[in-house]
Design a protein around this motif. Sequence first.
Motif, short mmCIF file in Angstrom:
data_model
loop_
_atom_site.label_atom_id
_atom_site.label_comp_id
_atom_site.label_asym_id
_atom_site.label_seq_id
_atom_site.Cartn_x
_atom_site.Cartn_y
_atom_site.Cartn_z
N CYS A 158 0.86 -1.19 0.00
CA CYS A 158 0.00 0.00 0.00
C CYS A 158 0.90 1.24 0.00
N PRO A 159 0.32 2.44 -0.15
CA PRO A 159 1.16 3.66 -0.17
C PRO A 159 2.00 3.83 1.11
N HIS A 160 1.66 3.11 2.17
CA HIS A 160 2.43 3.23 3.42
C HIS A 160 3.48 2.14 3.54
N CYS A 182 -3.62 -2.34 6.98
CA CYS A 182 -2.87 -1.09 7.14
C CYS A 182 -3.76 -0.08 7.87
N ASP A 184 -3.28 2.88 8.42
CA ASP A 184 -3.28 4.20 7.79
C ASP A 184 -4.18 4.26 6.56
N CYS A 185 -4.39 3.11 5.92
CA CYS A 185 -5.31 3.07 4.79
C CYS A 185 -6.76 2.93 5.26
#
Length: 454
Positions: A158-160, A182, A184-185
């Motif tokens: 994921c982007p994190h 995640c 954060d997602c």
Amino acid sequence: MVDAGQNHDDATGGGLPPMVVQALRRVSRPDYARWEAMMHASGCCAQPVRLAGRVLQADPASGELHVVYTTAGEADQVLLKACETRRATRCPACAAIYRGDARVLLRSGLDVDGSDQASDDAVGPTAFVTLTAPSFGAVHRFAQSPATCRPGPGSKACPHGRPIACVEPHEPEDAAVGEALCPDCYDWENAVIFNARVGALWHHTVIGVNRQLANAAGIRVRMFARSWRLSFAKVVEFQARGVVHVHALIRLDHLDESPTVLDASDLVSAFAAAAARVTVQNPLNPGWRVRWGTQTDLQPIPPERRRVAAAYLAKYATKSVDGAGLLDHRLTSNHHLEQLDLPEQLRRMAAVAWELGGRPDLQDLNLRAWAHCLGYRGHWLTKSRYWSTTFTELRARRQAWRLDQLGIDPDDRHRWVGEWSYQGVGHLTAGDAWLAGSAAAGRELNRRIAWEER
Ligand SMILES: [Zn+2]
Ligand SMILES: [Zn+2]
Ligand SMILES: [Zn+2]
């Protein structure tokens, strides 16, 4: 709560643990039978309220008051009143009574009380409905075949920088199940809003079902409402991911002799259409309406399956009350969330509910008061008005029975005046608490046997 050490005297205890000494003292007292009767009348409650006082009754002719009951004659000069909690963690005896009530309430709406199966035909078409929350991001899950949580290439992230796949075969009870892959997602805020709005979503869905059924019958909604009535009993169930699902028994009553025919499959189709279509406003983001997830389960219930369906829903009711690690009490600040023994997913949901509760534009949702329920602010088990008897009626019936046990005529209730003073909560000694606990365990065993035999 027990007053520690009361009546504790090693000289007479002969080295026995204080609890045993206290219990022995209790059973050897001349007023033990009276105490035992009162303890049973309180439902063997683990933490009864102790009340002192009396009940007065006015003479209809002279208006003179005379005493019909006084705690002066009771053991310890108090009356033990059941705490009536629904949570087994607080009082197993009262929670068992609640469970029994829930079963009666659910069954009686389907007219299966265990003795009166002949009247099954009198009940209209019925269905069992499960409506779920949509996804708010990937969480670890229990999967059966293949037994892989979230298949996919482990290299993708994921982007994190966290992997978006998980090849672990989780067991249903794994601590990881329900946790976001995640954090954060994960869309925490909309998950909390879903819980907060699920009551409204249900309400509008029921309206939608009426409309769908009117369509199916080819009549106007107003005409439909004159001839048919939708009744339900629903239970909310918290998922490991911290959002609620709704399970419900639905019954369609034909109120008049109108020639329209609707059956359980019409009921199920109407629910499917309404659940797919109905949305409610999302105060956080007006462009994103609150809606059900796509994982709905809608089943017609044939008469011979009604009892099983009621028992199935009662299980959910009990499970919800005991809570999948949910908090017992309202939060007064978000500080102590850190110290509580909660799965991370639920802690984060509670924290986000608390945070959103501070926003002036979301005041209507009262999220701080319901942060301990992750934003959900309703009862665990609710029923529509005409479903069946109510918890209140069941309690009143039980109260009448308890009064009868104390030698008071419950039918005279309307002429009473009570004078009560609060003496405290809990048994006087650990020995008393142990006696009540043993009696409660015996009762629960009998109750289980009785239910299984029905
Ligand atoms: Zn209790
Ligand atoms: Zn996993
Ligand atoms: Zn992420």
